[in-house]
Write a protein that holds these residues in place. Structure first.
Motif, mmCIF file in Angstrom:
data_model
loop_
_atom_site.group_PDB
_atom_site.id
_atom_site.type_symbol
_atom_site.label_atom_id
_atom_site.label_comp_id
_atom_site.label_asym_id
_atom_site.label_seq_id
_atom_site.Cartn_x
_atom_site.Cartn_y
_atom_site.Cartn_z
ATOM 1 N N ASP A 46 0.836 -1.210 0.000
ATOM 2 C CA ASP A 46 0.000 0.000 0.000
ATOM 3 C C ASP A 46 0.867 1.256 0.000
ATOM 4 O OD1 ASP A 46 -2.237 -1.659 0.177
ATOM 5 O OD2 ASP A 46 -2.300 -1.538 2.378
ATOM 6 N N SER A 49 2.766 1.830 -3.246
ATOM 7 C CA SER A 49 1.847 2.274 -4.294
ATOM 8 C C SER A 49 1.525 3.757 -4.150
ATOM 9 C CB SER A 49 0.559 1.451 -4.258
ATOM 10 O OG SER A 49 0.809 0.120 -4.656
ATOM 11 N N GLN A 53 2.721 5.545 -7.353
ATOM 12 C CA GLN A 53 1.522 5.723 -8.178
ATOM 13 C C GLN A 53 1.630 4.882 -9.457
ATOM 14 O OE1 GLN A 53 -1.334 7.801 -7.367
ATOM 15 N NE2 GLN A 53 -0.288 7.526 -5.406
ATOM 16 N N THR A 57 -0.952 -2.415 -9.267
ATOM 17 C CA THR A 57 -0.514 -2.876 -7.942
ATOM 18 C C THR A 57 -0.975 -4.318 -7.777
ATOM 19 O OG1 THR A 57 -0.647 -0.665 -6.967
ATOM 20 C CG2 THR A 57 -0.716 -2.535 -5.450
ATOM 21 N N SER A 266 9.248 -2.739 -7.257
ATOM 22 C CA SER A 266 8.544 -1.457 -7.308
ATOM 23 C C SER A 266 9.009 -0.628 -8.486
ATOM 24 C CB SER A 266 8.764 -0.679 -6.006
ATOM 25 O OG SER A 266 10.157 -0.461 -5.791
ATOM 26 N N GLU A 270 4.658 -1.106 -12.032
ATOM 27 C CA GLU A 270 3.981 -2.004 -11.094
ATOM 28 C C GLU A 270 4.694 -2.042 -9.751
ATOM 29 O OE1 GLU A 270 2.128 -6.544 -11.159
ATOM 30 O OE2 GLU A 270 4.080 -6.197 -12.100
ATOM 31 N N VAL A 271 3.901 -2.111 -8.700
ATOM 32 C CA VAL A 271 4.374 -2.465 -7.354
ATOM 33 C C VAL A 271 3.785 -3.832 -7.050
ATOM 34 C CG1 VAL A 271 4.161 -1.969 -4.894
ATOM 35 C CG2 VAL A 271 4.660 -0.120 -6.498
ATOM 36 N N ARG A 272 4.647 -4.752 -6.629
ATOM 37 C CA ARG A 272 4.160 -6.130 -6.478
ATOM 38 C C ARG A 272 4.854 -6.849 -5.331
ATOM 39 N NH1 ARG A 272 2.844 -10.292 -11.397
ATOM 40 N NH2 ARG A 272 2.336 -12.108 -10.122
#
Length: 344
Positions: A46, A49, A53, A57, A266, A270-272
């Protein structure tokens, strides 16, 4: 991560499935097996992200499987052939044990022991058959004495997860996908009035005896909570005397039981979160993203999540000396933010 929900008819398996997944659909209604994918809550994802931005996510996930009882199911039987098949391919089992009023008095200890007996018998048949074949072929292998020990252990009514087995032996047994070797999380399904009460010590003793873990929940109550708007769920939980939902408690327990951690990637795309077993080296962790990254692994650029948050950016982490270049044997830690360098 795939977890199969199992238990005796009328233990509340389908209600548990619905409460954990938030799905109204169920195997009981449709027949066969139904799968529900649940996002693993992770405040680190969270926060990243919010910072990046990203276009996408992606959280780690748990797949829950609910298998319908066969038509005319015997209430005294917990396992069906389709259910055992799902269990053999699973990462863990969630055994729902009844502890709420029904036509018959609840006896959680007896129900858990009977459930374990069925798992043990399912494995014993497979291992005995293989051992008989090895003896008949008269081939001396490391497998034969190991299977003889397994038969003796199972023959004493003990699940394989409670046995002491060396890593090399575990590898030999992995091809059998033995059900009683799977990690077991016991879900003590209780009435709403008992939902927040501690699990009785006598029951916990049996759970630990079988090499398992347990959490308490009221599936009916949790399903009601799961159906509420997210902003109303916390208040409902507090009114019931609970701190967290069964879903969150279950996921935490499952991660601990399976010794899982998450590393993070990150960026603007994408953030994963990626799930791996604790102790996984960097090159193998790279393979979770793509096999080409594992094969062409050069280095892993690593910064700890807490260091990243303190510094505020990748550039500041590098200035502060918090970013490291690690080799293929580096053990990836929980919360590491990793960028893999590779060449294919």
């Amino acid at each position: 991560m795939k977890i199969v929900i199992a238990g005796f008819p009328r233990s509340g398996k389908t209600t548990v499935f619905q409460s954990l997944t938030g799905l109204a659909d169920s195997a009981a209604a449709r027949g066969g097996a139904v799968r529900g994918v649940v996002r693993v809550p992770d405040p680190r994802v969270d926060r990243l992200s919010e910072i990046y931005q990203p276009k996408k996510t992606t959280y780690a996930t748990v797949v829950f499987v609910d298998v319908a009882d066969p038509g005319g199911a015997d209430k005294a039987t917990a396992l069906s052939a389709p259910l055992v098949g799902e269990i053999r391919d699973a990462d863990a089992i969630a055994a729902v044990i009844r502890d709420f009023p029904d036509a018959e008095p609840a006896d959680p200890v007896k129900e858990l022991r009977t459930f374990e007996d069925e798992l043990v018998l399912a494995d014993l048949g497979i291992v005995e058959k293989r051992l008989e074949r090895l003896i008949k072929e008269a081939k001396k292998t490391a497998e034969e004495p190991l299977l003889a020990r397994v038969v003796e252990w199972l023959g004493d009514g003990k699940p394989l997860r409670s046995a002491t087995i060396a890593p090399v032996e575990t590898k030999l047994l992995s091809g059998y996908q033995l059900a009683s070797a799977k990690p077991l999380l016991v879900l003590l399904n209780r009435s709403e009035a008992d939902a927040a009460k501690p699990i009785p010590d006598a029951f916990l003793a049996v759970v630990h005896e079988h090499g398992a873990q347990a959490i308490s929940l009221s599936a009916v109550l949790e399903r009601e909570i799961a159906e509420l708007p997210p902003q109303d769920q916390a208040a409902f939980l507090r009114d019931a005397g609970l701190v967290d939902s069964a879903r969150d408690r279950f996921v935490r327990a499952a991660y601990g039981m399976l010794d899982l951690v998450s590393f993070l990637t990150s960026g603007e795309d994408e953030v994963r979160a990626w799930t791996i077993r604790r102790g996984t080296p960097a090159q193998a962790a790279a393979g979770k993203i793509h096999s080409d990254i594992e094969k062409g692994f050069i280095r892993a650029e690593v910064v700890a999540y807490d260091d990243f948050i303190r510094c505020g950016s990748e550039a500041e982490c590098k200035k502060a000396g918090k970013t490291r270049l690690e080799g293929k044997e580096y053990v990836v830690a929980d919360g590491d933010i990793v960028h893999f360098r590779f060449n294919v």
